[in-house]
Scaffold this motif. Structure first.
Motif, short mmCIF file in Angstrom:
data_model
loop_
_atom_site.label_atom_id
_atom_site.label_comp_id
_atom_site.label_asym_id
_atom_site.label_seq_id
_atom_site.Cartn_x
_atom_site.Cartn_y
_atom_site.Cartn_z
N ASP A 429 0.84 -1.20 0.00
CA ASP A 429 0.00 0.00 0.00
C ASP A 429 0.87 1.24 0.00
O ASP A 429 1.79 1.35 0.82
N LEU A 430 0.53 2.20 -0.85
CA LEU A 430 1.31 3.45 -0.87
C LEU A 430 1.17 4.18 0.46
O LEU A 430 2.13 4.74 0.98
N GLY A 431 -0.03 4.14 1.02
CA GLY A 431 -0.25 4.84 2.28
C GLY A 431 0.35 4.12 3.48
O GLY A 431 0.45 4.68 4.56
N ASN A 432 0.77 2.88 3.27
CA ASN A 432 1.24 2.07 4.39
C ASN A 432 2.16 0.96 3.87
O ASN A 432 1.75 -0.19 3.73
N PRO A 433 3.42 1.32 3.58
CA PRO A 433 4.34 0.38 2.92
C PRO A 433 4.54 -0.93 3.68
O PRO A 433 4.91 -1.95 3.08
N ALA A 434 4.28 -0.92 4.99
CA ALA A 434 4.43 -2.16 5.75
C ALA A 434 3.36 -3.18 5.36
O ALA A 434 3.51 -4.38 5.58
N GLN A 435 2.28 -2.67 4.81
CA GLN A 435 1.17 -3.54 4.41
C GLN A 435 1.48 -4.12 3.03
O GLN A 435 1.10 -3.57 2.01
N ASN A 436 2.20 -5.24 3.02
CA ASN A 436 2.54 -5.76 1.70
C ASN A 436 1.69 -6.96 1.32
O ASN A 436 1.03 -7.58 2.16
N TYR A 437 1.67 -7.23 0.04
CA TYR A 437 0.84 -8.31 -0.50
C TYR A 437 1.74 -9.39 -1.08
O TYR A 437 2.81 -9.10 -1.60
N VAL A 438 1.26 -10.62 -1.02
CA VAL A 438 1.95 -11.71 -1.70
C VAL A 438 1.09 -12.07 -2.92
O VAL A 438 0.06 -12.73 -2.78
N PRO A 439 1.48 -11.57 -4.10
CA PRO A 439 0.63 -11.81 -5.27
C PRO A 439 0.56 -13.30 -5.59
O PRO A 439 1.54 -14.03 -5.44
N GLU A 440 -0.60 -13.75 -6.00
CA GLU A 440 -0.78 -15.15 -6.41
C GLU A 440 -0.65 -15.24 -7.92
O GLU A 440 -1.41 -14.58 -8.66
N GLU A 441 0.30 -16.02 -8.40
CA GLU A 441 0.46 -16.17 -9.84
C GLU A 441 -0.68 -17.02 -10.38
O GLU A 441 -0.96 -18.09 -9.85
N ILE A 442 -1.36 -16.50 -11.42
CA ILE A 442 -2.53 -17.25 -11.92
C ILE A 442 -2.40 -17.65 -13.38
O ILE A 442 -3.26 -18.31 -13.93
N GLY A 443 -1.32 -17.23 -14.03
CA GLY A 443 -1.13 -17.59 -15.43
C GLY A 443 0.10 -16.88 -15.95
O GLY A 443 0.83 -16.25 -15.18
N THR A 444 0.33 -16.98 -17.26
CA THR A 444 1.50 -16.34 -17.84
C THR A 444 1.44 -14.83 -17.58
O THR A 444 0.51 -14.16 -18.02
N SER A 445 2.40 -14.32 -16.84
CA SER A 445 2.50 -12.88 -16.50
C SER A 445 1.27 -12.34 -15.78
O SER A 445 1.05 -11.13 -15.79
N ALA A 446 0.47 -13.21 -15.20
CA ALA A 446 -0.77 -12.74 -14.57
C ALA A 446 -0.82 -13.11 -13.09
O ALA A 446 -0.42 -14.21 -12.70
N TRP A 447 -1.29 -12.16 -12.29
CA TRP A 447 -1.37 -12.37 -10.84
C TRP A 447 -2.70 -11.86 -10.29
O TRP A 447 -3.35 -11.01 -10.91
N PHE A 448 -3.04 -12.38 -9.13
CA PHE A 448 -4.08 -11.77 -8.32
C PHE A 448 -3.42 -11.13 -7.11
O PHE A 448 -2.55 -11.75 -6.47
N ILE A 449 -3.86 -9.91 -6.80
CA ILE A 449 -3.48 -9.31 -5.52
C ILE A 449 -4.73 -9.41 -4.65
O ILE A 449 -5.78 -8.85 -5.00
N HIS A 450 -4.64 -10.15 -3.57
CA HIS A 450 -5.82 -10.36 -2.72
C HIS A 450 -5.87 -9.29 -1.65
O HIS A 450 -4.98 -9.20 -0.80
N LEU A 451 -6.91 -8.48 -1.70
CA LEU A 451 -7.08 -7.42 -0.69
C LEU A 451 -7.49 -8.06 0.63
O LEU A 451 -8.10 -9.12 0.65
N ARG A 452 -7.16 -7.39 1.70
CA ARG A 452 -7.53 -7.92 3.02
C ARG A 452 -8.93 -7.52 3.43
O ARG A 452 -9.50 -8.04 4.36
N GLN A 453 -9.46 -6.50 2.75
CA GLN A 453 -10.82 -6.05 3.06
C GLN A 453 -11.45 -5.56 1.77
O GLN A 453 -10.75 -5.35 0.78
N GLN A 454 -12.75 -5.41 1.76
CA GLN A 454 -13.40 -4.92 0.55
C GLN A 454 -14.22 -3.66 0.77
O GLN A 454 -14.93 -3.21 -0.11
#
Ligand code: K80
Length: 482
Positions: A429-454
């Motif tokens: 997160d730009l507002g909170n760099p400590a809040q990092n994500y582990v992107p899930e690879e889902i295909g060739t050059s493709a990822w999901f970033i899973h948000l912690r809240q919606q």
């Protein structure tokens, strides 16, 4: 072995695609350019420091101020339907009654530092100010007409203090100037008679003197923003306008002038008869935003936007839909993601203060910018396929790509498709760099970033630091056979 073969196929395929694009471009430009005396001065973008700076602004402010702020869209108790700065053209308004508004112009609460402070807090990097709108009233004490602030009860120059105050805040100033002038008796819409031609020659000299005067009085201005250049009278002045542009640029190296100033000798505006842009940036994006990168043809551009549908000068009543802070932020994100700047208009009141609605928007935008401006300044088209959650913006000359998120999917998963040679190194997160994500690879050059809240209340930004991915062929993902 199979991996290698696929890699080779991929490279060949990319080459074929690239060749196709080149062939299409060649086909589009196969027509021989015609010789032009007064066409584009340059093909492609300017690369000097002043223009590099302009390109990096991201966010700007427009100010429309003049006599029209006094009637504020109303005349004898009746509401004018058009934009308030056009009220003089309304049949209900006589020219002399309008011009007499000069004797009422007395903005006793005007404070240039206060405007520049608001702009600074909002996060703008440049401001465009009306020195003279279509009505011809000059906010500076021009020597070449009596229709100026000098003859109003206020008496003092408006432009000088504004330039000084914005300069002090590190905000670059661009001077708006309308060529069309409803006050000057020599103005013509077209030139049909010898008399017209004589009068318009005087008008051209008047225009030239006013422009050189502005550049002399306010030498720190970075550019001129022209308007009121569409009538036949001016469109026929290709040679004059071209030489005037050259004269102004010689006098003021680095001066930035958009594509709305002059026409070529065939009367083509913005783009000359060979399709090349005349000016330093495309000035056609008024109250509209391109949809895709192809729409901007590789040119610099900015979008100028009103808060209500179409109202530049102060209007007491704002009609129709009023844009919200988040809508404006989305427009800003979209413009920067397509290599443009976004410029928001303000119409100050006749007493010299800004209306509350505009102050609130400036504050809201500024609050968002305080956290997220890193994604806006120096931002450019990221070269990635747009996803439904929002806009990508790449920081020029870095490995950072910002995801400006405006629409969170119910799944909470933001899809990111990178270019084949790059991967997501880090995501946070730009507002909170400590809040990092582990992107899930889902295909060739493709990822999901899973948000912690919606349940987000405001648009937000995720930073992607890209990493080299050239060793990964994506061969683990099999293509479907169809
Ligand atoms: C002039 C003419 C039309 C049709 C629409 C807008 C304008 C002027 N250009 C904007 C930047 C404002 O100054 C508006 O009065």
């Amino acid at each position: 072995m199979i991996r290698k073969a696929i890699l080779v196929i991929a490279i060949v395929w990319n080459c074929i695609n690239a060749a196709n694009v080149n062939a299409q471009q060649a086909a589009a430009t196969v027509q021989k350019p015609i010789a032009l005396q007064h066409g584009a001065h340059r093909i492609g973008r300017r690369t000097d420091a002043d223009m590099e700076k302009w390109r990096a602004y991201g966010l700007g402010q427009f100010i429309h101020w003049g006599l029209y702020s006094i009637p504020a869209g109303e005349w004898n108790g009746k509401q004018y339907n058009g934009a308030s700065e056009w009220i003089k053209s309304w049949k209900e308004v006589s020219a002399t009654a309008y011009d007499s508004l000069m004797y009422q112009f007395n903005p006793t609460k005007f404070n240039a530092d206060s405007w520049a402070g608001t702009a600074k807090q909002m996060g703008v990097k440049y401001v465009t100010i009306t020195t003279k709108h279509h009505d011809g009233f000059c906010l500076w004490p021009s020597k070449y007409t009596n229709f100026t602030v000098a003859n109003s009860p206020y008496k003092k120059d408006i432009i000088g203090p504004l330039v000084k105050a914005y300069d002090k805040q590190g905000i670059d100033v661009i001077l708006y100037f309308s060529i069309m002038d409803w006050h000057n008796p020599d103005w013509r819409y077209d030139i049909k008679t010898r008399e017209d031609s004589i009068a318009f020659d005087r008008f051209k000299q008047f225009t030239r003197k006013q422009l050189l005067e502005l550049l002399t009085l306010y030498p720190t201005a970075k550019g001129l923003w022209f308007d009121g250049t569409w009538d036949k009278s001016w469109v026929k002045q290709a040679a004059f306008a071209d030489s005037l542009e050259k004269e102004m640029k010689a006098m003021h190296p680095g001066l930035i002038i958009g594509s709305r100033f002059r026409a070529d000798e065939y009367g083509k505006r913005h783009f000359d008869s060979n399709g090349n842009m005349m000016g330093d940036y495309e000035q056609g994006w008024e109250r509209k935003i391109p949809e895709k990168i192809e729409d901007v043809h590789g040119n610099d551009w900015d979008c100028v936007m009103t808060v209500p549908e179409n109202q530049w000068g102060y209007g007491r009543v704002w009609k129709g839909h009023i844009k919200t802070t988040d809508e404006l932020l989305e427009m800003l994100a979209k413009c920067v993601s397509l290599d443009g700047n976004f410029v928001l208009n303000f119409g100050p009141k006749p007493d010299g203060t800004l209306r509350t609605e505009e102050l609130d928007l400036a504050e809201g935008i500024g609050a968002w910018m305080a956290t997220n401006s890193e994604a806006i300044y120096n931002g450019e088209y990221a070269g990635l396929v747009k996803q439904d959650w929002g806009y990508y913006i790449k920081k020029t000359g870095s490995n950072k790509i910002y995801m400006l998120v405006f629409n969170v999917p119910v799944s909470g998963a933001l899809k990111v498709v990178m270019q084949s040679h790059s991967a997501i190194g880090k995501a946070y997160d730009l507002g909170n760099p400590a809040q990092n994500y582990v992107p899930e690879e889902i295909g060739t050059s493709a990822w999901f970033i899973h948000l912690r809240q919606q349940t987000f209340k405001r648009p937000f930004v995720i930073v992607l630091e890209t990493a080299d991915n050239s060793k990964n062929s994506g061969a683990q993902y099999q293509k479907a056979k169809t």
